[in-house]
Enzyme design. Structure first.
Site, PDB file in Angstrom:
ATOM      1  N   HIS A 383      -7.755  -9.037   2.631  1.00 18.90           N
ATOM      2  CA  HIS A 383      -6.549  -8.229   2.430  1.00 18.90           C
ATOM      3  C   HIS A 383      -5.975  -7.657   3.712  1.00 18.90           C
ATOM      4  O   HIS A 383      -5.132  -6.765   3.652  1.00 18.90           O
ATOM      5  CB  HIS A 383      -6.848  -7.063   1.485  1.00 18.90           C
ATOM      6  CG  HIS A 383      -6.968  -7.445   0.044  1.00 18.90           C
ATOM      7  ND1 HIS A 383      -5.884  -7.565  -0.798  1.00 18.90           N
ATOM      8  CD2 HIS A 383      -8.050  -7.747  -0.706  1.00 18.90           C
ATOM      9  CE1 HIS A 383      -6.295  -7.914  -2.004  1.00 18.90           C
ATOM     10  NE2 HIS A 383      -7.610  -8.026  -1.977  1.00 18.90           N
ATOM     11  N   LYS A 574       4.152   4.642   0.233  1.00 23.08           N
ATOM     12  CA  LYS A 574       2.967   3.813   0.466  1.00 23.08           C
ATOM     13  C   LYS A 574       2.047   4.583   1.399  1.00 23.08           C
ATOM     14  O   LYS A 574       2.411   5.659   1.896  1.00 23.08           O
ATOM     15  CB  LYS A 574       3.353   2.460   1.073  1.00 23.08           C
ATOM     16  CG  LYS A 574       4.185   2.559   2.341  1.00 23.08           C
ATOM     17  CD  LYS A 574       4.639   1.184   2.804  1.00 23.08           C
ATOM     18  CE  LYS A 574       5.721   0.640   1.906  1.00 23.08           C
ATOM     19  NZ  LYS A 574       5.576  -0.753   1.569  1.00 23.08           N
ATOM     20  N   ARG A 575       0.867   4.054   1.631  1.00 20.48           N
ATOM     21  CA  ARG A 575      -0.058   4.699   2.554  1.00 20.48           C
ATOM     22  C   ARG A 575       0.614   4.902   3.909  1.00 20.48           C
ATOM     23  O   ARG A 575       1.336   4.028   4.393  1.00 20.48           O
ATOM     24  CB  ARG A 575      -1.300   3.809   2.691  1.00 20.48           C
ATOM     25  CG  ARG A 575      -2.429   4.362   3.512  1.00 20.48           C
ATOM     26  CD  ARG A 575      -3.704   3.564   3.229  1.00 20.48           C
ATOM     27  NE  ARG A 575      -3.459   2.125   3.240  1.00 20.48           N
ATOM     28  CZ  ARG A 575      -3.647   1.349   4.308  1.00 20.48           C
ATOM     29  NH1 ARG A 575      -4.049   1.859   5.444  1.00 20.48           N
ATOM     30  NH2 ARG A 575      -3.436   0.053   4.228  1.00 20.48           N
ATOM     31  N   LYS A 580       3.030   0.300   8.916  1.00 21.42           N
ATOM     32  CA  LYS A 580       4.011   0.349   7.838  1.00 21.42           C
ATOM     33  C   LYS A 580       5.318   1.009   8.289  1.00 21.42           C
ATOM     34  O   LYS A 580       6.325   0.943   7.604  1.00 21.42           O
ATOM     35  CB  LYS A 580       3.420   1.065   6.618  1.00 21.42           C
ATOM     36  CG  LYS A 580       2.260   0.294   5.999  1.00 21.42           C
ATOM     37  CD  LYS A 580       1.674   1.015   4.808  1.00 21.42           C
ATOM     38  CE  LYS A 580       0.464   0.290   4.226  1.00 21.42           C
ATOM     39  NZ  LYS A 580       0.809  -0.962   3.527  1.00 21.42           N
ATOM     40  N   THR A 685       2.588  -4.781  -2.537  1.00 19.64           N
ATOM     41  CA  THR A 685       2.856  -4.927  -3.975  1.00 19.64           C
ATOM     42  C   THR A 685       3.895  -3.908  -4.432  1.00 19.64           C
ATOM     43  O   THR A 685       4.541  -4.111  -5.455  1.00 19.64           O
ATOM     44  CB  THR A 685       1.571  -4.767  -4.809  1.00 19.64           C
ATOM     45  OG1 THR A 685       0.887  -3.574  -4.410  1.00 19.64           O
ATOM     46  CG2 THR A 685       0.660  -5.967  -4.616  1.00 19.64           C
ATOM     47  N   LYS A 689       7.091  -4.090  -7.353  1.00 20.95           N
ATOM     48  CA  LYS A 689       7.416  -3.106  -8.395  1.00 20.95           C
ATOM     49  C   LYS A 689       8.878  -2.685  -8.292  1.00 20.95           C
ATOM     50  O   LYS A 689       9.586  -2.581  -9.300  1.00 20.95           O
ATOM     51  CB  LYS A 689       6.498  -1.890  -8.266  1.00 20.95           C
ATOM     52  CG  LYS A 689       5.031  -2.190  -8.481  1.00 20.95           C
ATOM     53  CD  LYS A 689       4.143  -1.073  -7.969  1.00 20.95           C
ATOM     54  CE  LYS A 689       2.700  -1.538  -7.875  1.00 20.95           C
ATOM     55  NZ  LYS A 689       1.824  -0.582  -7.148  1.00 20.95           N
TER      56      LYS A 689
END
Length: 849
Positions: A383, A574-575, A580, A685, A689
């Site tokens: 991952h 998100k984290r 990111k 992911t 969504k």
């Protein structure tokens, strides 16, 4: 010594025919009257409550137990159906299962959502109020754990014999609050009120060994064998949670392990008057499953994390092997044909040497036979593309904690390096690169390499991710075993992320398309022609507006910031991690703020009002990520309190981002921020969504963004429905070594203004130097995330998005097409691919209805 360590002196039931006498009973009713009667019975008889009870806690648990009865009834029939069919099973081993709330999903999949609402109404109760009583089961850090939860839902819906194995952490992912613009972590004791969904299975308790030593001995047949002795053992007690498929009678099981001491306390210490010492062993044992993923910055943290990983692997494998022995004895000749273990990232990699230990030491198999079974049952999902995220354990720590496993790993490595040497004679550098043991002043065990060597399948989770794995991190292994490597692009379950979280959209989709999309998401492609229907667009826009109102209420409650549903809702949740690039997002917000403050009509005459929502948790020890949260909060304070800005721009940081919050956020989002540095996000992911719920993506060519964009191009013939920006993965790599962010800043007037605001202390007037680490990171030529490099492209893409949003009919058309193109991103498709290419299971219909 047997692996079947019995720890409870349980007396056998003495009945002539237990199957008939104990289990034969009429099916539980599924009508309003049936649920009403059971809820009353649990409330009054089980909990002993009456008309004076004013708490919704007990009605909630009474409803859960009523539903659990029906789920367990179906779970039993499902298990019997699998046994009678004699089918192959798969076991999903994951250190994280981010299940969120269970009630709404259980009602949906059982087909009892409207029935339960009516039953509760007759009792003077509201279903929505009871749902709010449930704590999120936050047994995961983010996408990996939520993916595992979606996988289980899809496997049950596809009627595949798949069982999940994880850890029942007493405390889940910490609860985050913001105090003085800083993240504060509070314990998340999600089990403080118990969990009525789960069922304890003490009869399946397993014994887990740690420390001690190994010794060689000869058995009765004169064969030299090894045993692990003088170990400090703990017990793994299983708790089962039912996982229902969508209205098909199938209910699979998630088994979570909780640690317990082998003895409640040391009676000798107690009698000597030393109570703390008498329960020390019990406390130490229970610490193993006390907290999700301890901070491993310290040596104690590393040891506890390794304890957790082995605890999961050993308990789960023992469980499966005992079940095999129950039905097949100790004949393992067909074990690999009938069983498969999917390792969710490197965390369960201990399963490889543990399977060898159990087969050799406990079942007396020879090495080659045990290795044949192990390497034909283990499959590994990777991952991450970040080398630092590939787990490594010091040989010293590993040997101290798991001495027998370390011996087995060294032997696996010896066999493996012999194979490598045969393929590439004399290539000592390659041998060193591929060795399971990384040599050096402090030798380490490379857990990802162990998983690759011990598995028959290795997959990434998006097309680009899988390609980059074989080109980079795992290139040597790919050259040795190219057939092992494959891709399985992630997905999410539309039952939770559309039907459950967006009931208004579900109603519109059912009316327009029928309900086949709930199990065949590619049916959504039939939405495409409706995008040109003005009447349908109005209905779609009404649904979106209502969802934005719901999200605005959440933001007001949790952040104290007013969001106008007419504005563009721009969301990144998100984290919090540098790759990111929440930092890039907040730099753009500062840019918008700067434009508004200039007051130049030419810049603001066609202004698009925008509400920006950012949320996520930073790891407790991740300094720069926590400082980014502080920056977001400080910028929000300045913008939101400036009367000259008004409603044209709002920024909020949502504390304690969680599954139940995302169920409100995704339906209410217009613009989905998926802006990671290209080549760093494995899949993502959250992007799926948002897409299913009609949000438009702004993003780089990274992870599953690439495939999202491809699906849109297939459907529409153009790339207008995706706001693309930034360097590609190849361009990112080409930039390394010649990156000059200061030249980029100097050449870009907008970025220069943003940096000037940051460096002047405009957002931290009373805390000088607060953002120096962030400023230095942006200006560093060694910034691996290339924030300055992508700023101009990001700002331009954001301007395109703002312009597009002003055309509401056109934006709504894009929103419809995004949902229509999302069919590929269901975990139903993902699981079908895992099954067709890795597990090779047979679907088995349950006798339940």
């Amino acid at each position: 010594m047997s692996i079947n360590h019995r720890t409870h002196n349980m007396r056998p039931l003495r009945v002539s025919n237990p199957t008939t006498e104990l289990f034969a009973q009429p099916p539980l009713g599924m009508e309003v009257a049936d649920l009403t009667a059971d809820i009353r019975r649990y409330f009054g008889n089980f909990y002993g409550r009456d008309k004076y009870c004013r708490s919704s806690h007990y009605p909630y648990h009474s409803l859960v137990l009523t539903l659990r009865d029906r789920l367990m009834e179906r779970a039993r029939k499902t298990r019997f159906a699998y046994e009678e069919a004699g089918v192959k099973h798969a076991y999903y081993l994951s250190l994280e299962f981010l299940m969120g709330r269970t009630l709404g999903n259980a009602l949906l999949n059982l087909g009892l959502d409207t029935v339960a609402a009516e039953a509760l109404g007759q009792l003077g109760l509201a279903l929505e109020e009871l749902i709010d009583n449930e704590h999120d089961a936050g047994l995961g850090n983010g996408g990996l754990g939520r993916l595992a939860a979606c996988f289980l839902d899809s496997c049950a819906t596809l009627q595949l014999p798949v069982m999940g194995y994880g850890i029942r952490y007493e405390y889940g992912m910490f609860r985050q609050r913001i105090e003085n613009s800083r993240q504060v972590e509070d314990p998340d004791h999600w089990l403080r009120d118990g969990s009525s969904w789960e069922l304890e299975r003490p009869e399946h308790t397993r014994r887990i060994q740690y420390q001690g030593r190994t010794e060689f001995f000869r058995d009765a047949q004169g064969k030299q064998r090894v045993r692990w002795i003088d170990s400090k053992d703990v017990l793994a007690v299983p708790y089962d949670t039912p996982i229902p498929g969508y209205r098909n009678g199938t209910v699979n099981v998630l088994r979570l392990w909780s640690a317990a001491a082998t003895d409640e306390f040391d009676l000798g210490e107690f009698n000597a008057g030393s109570y703390p010492e008498s329960v020390a062993a019990k406390n130490a044992a229970e610490n193993i499953t006390m907290v999700l993923y301890p901070n491993d910055a310290s040596e104690n943290g590393k040891e506890l994390r390794l304890r957790q990983q082995y605890f999961l692997a050993s308990a789960s494998l023992q469980d499966v092997l005992e079940r095999w022995e129950l039905h097949h004895g100790i004949d393992f000749s067909r074990f690999a044909e009938q069983n498969c273990f999917q390792l969710n990232d490197t965390h369960p990699s201990c399963a490889v040497p543990e399977m060898m230990r159990l087969l050799i030491d406990e079942y007396n198999l020879e090495w080659d036979a045990a290795w044949q079974i192990t390497t034909h049952t283990m499959a590994y999902t990777n991952h991450t593309l970040l080398p630092e995220a590939l787990e490594r354990w010091s040989v010293h720590l590993f040997g101290h904690l798991l001495p027998r496993l370390l011996e087995i790993i060294y032997e696996i490595n010896a066999h493996f390096l012999t194979e490598v040497a045969r393929r590439w004679p004399g290539d000592t550098e390659r041998l060193a690169r591929m060795s399971l043991i990384e040599e050096g002043p402090v030798p380490h065990v490379r857990m990802a390499y162990l998983a690759i060597v011990g598995s028959f399948s290795v997959n990434g989770v998006a097309a680009l991710h899988s390609e980059l794995l074989v080109q980079g991190l795992f290139r040597d292994f790919y050259e040795l075993w190219p057939s092992k490597f494959n891709n399985k692009t992630n997905g999410v379950t539309q039952r939770r992320w559309v039907a459950g979280s967006n009931p208004l959209l579900r109603q519109l989709l059912d009316t327009t398309l029928g309900n086949a999309w709930l199990t065949r998401l590619d049916e959504l492609r039939r939405l495409a022609p409706h995008a040109d229907d003005a009447g349908f667009r109005d209905q779609w826009q009404t649904v979106k507006y209502r969802n934005k109102e719901r999200l605005a209420k959440l933001v007001l409650r949790d952040c104290g910031v007013v969001f106008d549903p007419n504005a563009l809702f721009d969301v990144q949740v998100k984290r919090i991690h540098e790759y990111k690039r929440q930092l890039l997002n907040v730099l753009h917000v500062i840019h918008l703020y700067s434009r508004l403050k200039t007051g130049d009509p030419a810049l603001t005459k066609d202004w698009t009002s925008r509400c920006v929502l950012i949320g996520g948790k930073a790891a407790p020890g991740y300094f720069i990520a926590k400082r980014i949260i502080t920056l977001i909060c400080k910028v929000a304070e300045v913008i939101n309190s400036d009367p000259t800005i008004g409603n044209r721009l709002k920024l909020a940081f949502l504390p304690n981002y969680r599954v139940s919050a995302m169920e409100i956020i995704a339906p209410g989002t217009d613009l989905s921020e998926q802006i990671s540095t290209a080549g760093k996000e494995a899949s993502g992911t959250g992007n799926m969504k948002f897409m299913m719920n009609g949000a438009i993506t702004i993003g780089t060519l990274d992870g599953a963004n690439i495939e999202i964009r491809e699906e849109l191009i297939k459907l529409t013939g153009n790339d207008d429905n995706f706001f693309l920006f930034g360097l590609t993965a190849d361009e990112v790599e080409a930039t390394r070594g010649a990156y000059d962010p200061n030249a980029l800043i100097a050449a870009d007037a907008d970025l220069s203004r943003v940096m000037k605001l940051l460096e002047s202390g405009h957002f931290n007037a009373f805390e000088p130097g607060l953002f120096e680490p962030i400023i230095n990171a942006i200006r560093s030529p060694h910034d691996p995330w290339l924030v300055a490099a992508d700023f101009r492209s990001f700002v331009d893409a954001q301007e395109r998005a703002a312009t597009a949003y002003r055309d509401r009919a056109g934006w709504t058309r894009m929103s419809i097409l995004n949902t229509a193109a999302s069919g590929k991103f269901s975990t139903d498709r993902t699981m079908q691919e895992y099954n067709a290419e890795i597990w090779k299971l047979s679907s088995v219909a349950s006798t339940s209805t």
